[in-house]
Design an enzyme around this catalytic site. Sequence first.
Site, PDB file in Angstrom:
ATOM      1  CB  VAL A 171      35.156  32.709  29.198  1.00 50.68           C
ATOM      2  CG1 VAL A 171      34.404  33.868  29.858  1.00 50.68           C
ATOM      3  CG2 VAL A 171      34.340  32.350  27.856  1.00 50.68           C
ATOM      4  CE  LYS A 172      41.224  38.543  33.313  1.00 42.19           C
ATOM      5  NZ  LYS A 172      42.105  39.417  32.953  1.00 42.19           N
ATOM      6  CB  THR A 173      34.349  35.094  34.246  1.00 41.32           C
ATOM      7  OG1 THR A 173      33.303  35.927  34.584  1.00 41.32           O
ATOM      8  CG2 THR A 173      34.500  33.836  35.083  1.00 41.32           C
TER       9      THR A 173
END
Length: 268
Positions: A171-173
Amino acid sequence: MNWGMKNRLSQLMPNGKCFFMPIDHGYFQGPTRKLERPGETVKPLLPYADAIFVTRGVLRAALDPLTSKPIVLRVSGCTSMVGKDLANEELTTSIAEIIRLNASAVGLSIFIGSEYEKETLKNLATLVNMCEDYGIPVMAVTAVGRELDQREARYLKLCCRIAAELGARVVKTYWCEEHFDQVVNGCPVPVIMAGGPKCETELEVLEFVHDGIQKGAVGINLGRNVWQSEHPVAMAKALRAIVHDNVSVKQAHEILKQTKADKPKAKA
């Protein structure tokens, strides 16, 4: 986890850490400053990146297949900065094309809380179903569109957990100043930090990246804060040292200053 999935993730994240270089900005905002010629922009930065996050069009037109780093292929789109809603995305790329381009992973945006929340989450579920059959990891990008004030821990925790629950392998956040460790700890898959808007100073970039790594992020996916810098190679080298060598902010800043002294200023 099957052999192919493990192999691809190990290439993307050597020793469990990663520095992805995104040059996919044009898919919704056109020829971004200093990314007008993406192949030329990214070429001197390749030694410091573990993978390039890019659309299939720019991949085919601008990157050399003989020298490229592993590819994280952007596979969502169909919206623009001048359109009604950036969240109204769809999948743009078939599994056949993903395989044909030898992508090591794929990435798409999800827009939690938007009018198109369900549609973008359905895109994620569909993509996971497609890619798991071929051992290709999916990276979910917790996008916020124009609503940058949503980048706070309570919202980001929700987004990251939902992405992981639907099968994203990574996940990129966004990093947030308060409680970023809660964002990471609430997500059962690796979390990578996005850059967001360009920071005001080089030191500010180093500080937030170091803080996020110390709080559990496995790496970064930074574009504008690198290739829009007046000294992109120096910034890339300093960031890589934080991610892969666990250096302090002070040490990274010294690396940046020394490299700036050795390298000419980037062209405007």
